[in-house]
Design an enzyme around this catalytic site. Structure first.
Site, mmCIF file in Angstrom:
data_model
loop_
_atom_site.group_PDB
_atom_site.id
_atom_site.type_symbol
_atom_site.label_atom_id
_atom_site.label_comp_id
_atom_site.label_asym_id
_atom_site.label_seq_id
_atom_site.Cartn_x
_atom_site.Cartn_y
_atom_site.Cartn_z
ATOM 1 N N GLU A 69 96.278 105.059 57.673
ATOM 2 C CA GLU A 69 95.883 104.384 56.337
ATOM 3 C C GLU A 69 94.924 105.770 55.604
ATOM 4 O OE1 GLU A 69 95.061 104.463 52.570
ATOM 5 O OE2 GLU A 69 97.546 103.534 53.419
ATOM 6 N N GLY A 72 90.724 104.262 54.636
ATOM 7 C CA GLY A 72 89.759 103.226 55.029
ATOM 8 C C GLY A 72 89.965 102.234 54.175
ATOM 9 N N CYS A 78 97.588 99.939 45.016
ATOM 10 C CA CYS A 78 98.329 98.112 44.667
ATOM 11 C C CYS A 78 96.237 97.460 44.576
ATOM 12 C CB CYS A 78 98.941 97.341 44.918
ATOM 13 S SG CYS A 78 99.459 96.196 44.203
ATOM 14 N N LYS A 87 94.425 92.973 36.860
ATOM 15 C CA LYS A 87 94.671 91.207 36.803
ATOM 16 C C LYS A 87 93.767 90.547 37.053
ATOM 17 C CE LYS A 87 98.676 93.060 36.493
ATOM 18 N NZ LYS A 87 98.120 94.302 37.015
ATOM 19 N N LEU A 223 99.143 99.570 28.824
ATOM 20 C CA LEU A 223 98.960 98.330 27.750
ATOM 21 C C LEU A 223 98.247 96.976 28.091
ATOM 22 C CD1 LEU A 223 102.537 98.180 26.478
ATOM 23 C CD2 LEU A 223 100.773 99.215 25.439
ATOM 24 N N LEU A 357 107.084 99.849 42.078
ATOM 25 C CA LEU A 357 106.210 98.777 41.875
ATOM 26 C C LEU A 357 105.744 98.351 43.375
ATOM 27 C CD1 LEU A 357 109.346 96.611 39.386
ATOM 28 C CD2 LEU A 357 106.784 97.641 39.122
ATOM 29 N N HIS A 482 109.330 67.310 32.463
ATOM 30 C CA HIS A 482 108.458 67.604 31.039
ATOM 31 C C HIS A 482 107.497 67.402 31.516
ATOM 32 C CE1 HIS A 482 107.951 67.251 26.696
ATOM 33 N NE2 HIS A 482 107.901 66.282 27.151
#
Length: 503
Positions: A69, A72, A78, A87, A223, A357, A482
């Site tokens: 990778e 680092g 992501c 998020k 968005l 994704l 419910h």
């Protein structure tokens, strides 16, 4: 019930016959695994969601594995500058917006509410740091070797790595998986400086709330980031070349979604192209024109977010040296076992055709190493859910109504609004709906679309239903607790094959 056996596993073709390239993969079972040598059984180039998951799964299957990778830190775009930090900011900005606009109606009164942007960014960075360290811990637990550096092919079984410490090492492997992900797609004549003209990476690290933010591109990322800064006080304008926002979304749901965003004061300029961008002044001046041609107009902004999609990242791998085939879009061509045309070399995630994704890349990674280990893998791209993490969220799986019509299938539609859902009304967050499409003759579910708070969590009942060929009646006759938001999915299913109760 029509629910299929849970024990069933399906191996689906990844691509249509027009784009699928089937190479001979008999060599997969004949190359053998390393034993008593310095060679790895599996080498993964890239430590993002697809790469690190593939590496861990390979190690769990008993294969000697190394992951390379360049960043680092593990987790890829992501975790470091994409899904996770966005998020975090979406949640923090939503909390601020709720405190400012909704708390009083729930009996919670505050003298004042203000944004502490450095603290908000620190919370985001803490979440990212903890998660990246967590993946390194998983590597140690599963005995995955981790090389920090930029890898390039010397041969189909050798990767030269320029390490971050300044040295070089050669990593050898029987099976090499390319999982290098994707990068921001640039636009002609627009230079991203990550200060005034930013990509999603820069939009996650702005030092102050811009008074005016222009977002180029009305897809998921644009968005979401527009929502973050709009909640914090920016005047947000979205410029989109196409006639619609999020073109992959069901048309009916899309219209409701756009109206919701407009109520949040997000402005849209659709069927509009960016002719030029001028940064010579203090701000940014955009010259715009109708996509079909016409008179030009100007639009001023403090910050411009370029969010026009992503492109496969394979720069520096030297794929041409070993002869790996790619398509015109730069995507690596693979067969249904993720094998390229070069024996021993595979590719997964954003560098191959399919949805870009993180969760799709993870599924690719697991299936790929299962095939390498002589097992059966499975990925069905028609069953990959998509989520826009705005508020309300929009989540979907399967076909849109437009796609079902194009297939010429007789179908039924069932819908249920959250305005009629008791939990949504109780918490005063009832915007949105559930929409289900089912084949008319068999009642088999073809697609599910949800616009609601936490739609990204609600959608997985539908994913499971589609995966096992359920009918709308299967969901309708399944007891739902419910009061819950998920009852709206049950009611929509009832509306599909019969009639709902609560509307």
């Amino acid at each position: 019930m029509a629910m299929a056996s849970i024990a069933r596993r399906r191996t689906a073709n990844l691509f249509s016959s027009s784009s699928k390239h089937l190479y001979n993969y008999s060599w997969i079972l004949t190359r053998g695994f390393a034993s008593g040598s310095d060679d790895n059984d599996v080498v993964v180039i890239g430590g993002g969601p697809g790469g690190y998951v593939a590496a861990i799964k390979a190690a769990q299957l008993g294969l000697k594995t190394t992951c390379i990778e360049k960043r680092g830190t593990l987790g890829g775009t992501c975790l470091n500058v994409g899904c996770i930090p966005s998020k975090a900011l979406l949640h923090s900005s939503h909390m601020y917006h709720e405190a400012k606009h909704s708390f009083a109606s729930h009996g919670v009164k505050l003298a004042s509410v203000e944004v502490d942007l450095p603290a908000m960014m620190a919370q985001k960075d803490k979440a990212v740091g903890n998660l990246t360290k967590g993946i390194e811990g998983l590597f140690k637990k599963n005995k995955v070797s981790y090389v920090k550096g930029y890898g390039k092919f010397l041969s189909p079984s050798e990767v030269s790595v320029d390490t971050l410490e300044g040295g070089n090492t050669i990593v050898k492997g029987k099976h090499i998986i390319i999982a290098t992900g994707s990068d921001v797609k640039s636009l002609p004549g627009i230079t991203i400086d990550e200060e005034r003209i930013v990509s999603s990476t820069g939009a996650l690290a702005l030092k102050e709330v811009p008074k005016k933010l222009v977002v180029i591109g009305a897809g998921y990322i644009g968005l979401e980031m527009g929502s973050v800064w709009g909640r914090l006080g920016s005047e947000v304008t979205v410029v989109e070349f196409a006639a619609d926002i999020v073109p992959t979304m069901d048309g009916e749901v899309r219209k409701q979604f756009q109206r919701s965003l407009e109520k949040q004061k997000m402005k849209f300029m659709l069927k509009t192209k960016v002719v030029s961008v001028d940064t010579t002044g203090n701000g940014v001046k955009l010259t715009l024109a109708p996509a079909a041609g016409g008179d030009q107009t100007t639009l001023e902004a403090d910050v411009v977010l370029v969010s026009a999609g992503r492109t496969p990242f394979t720069a520096g791998l030297e794929l041409e040296k070993i002869g790996v085939e790619t398509d015109k879009a730069g995507r690596i061509l693979v067969n249904e076992r993720f094998a390229t045309n070069i024996p021993g070399v595979y590719a997964i995630g954003d560098v191959i055709p399919g949805p870009m994704l993180a969760h799709k890349a993870e599924e690719d990674g697991v299936a790929c190493v299962e095939y390498i280990a002589g097992k059966e893998g499975h990925v069905d791209y028609d069953m990959v859910p998509g989520v826009v993490y705005t508020h309300p969220e929009v989540a979907s799986v399967g076909k849109t109504e437009e796609q079902v019509k194009a297939l010429g299938v007789d179908y039924r539609v069932g819908k249920f609004p959250f305005l009629a859902n008791s939990r949504a009304k109780a918490i005063d967050d009832a915007e949105g709906l559930v929409k289900i499409l089912a084949e008319k003759e068999t009642d088999k579910i073809l697609g599910v679309h949800i616009m609601a708070p936490n739609a990204g969590e609600l959608i997985h009942e539908a994913v499971l239903a589609l995966q096992y060929g359920a009918s709308s009646e299967d969901i309708a006759r399944t007891c739902h607790a419910h009061p819950t938001m998920s009852e709206a999915l049950k009611e929509a299913a009832m509306a599909t094959y019969d009639k709902p109760i609560h509307i």
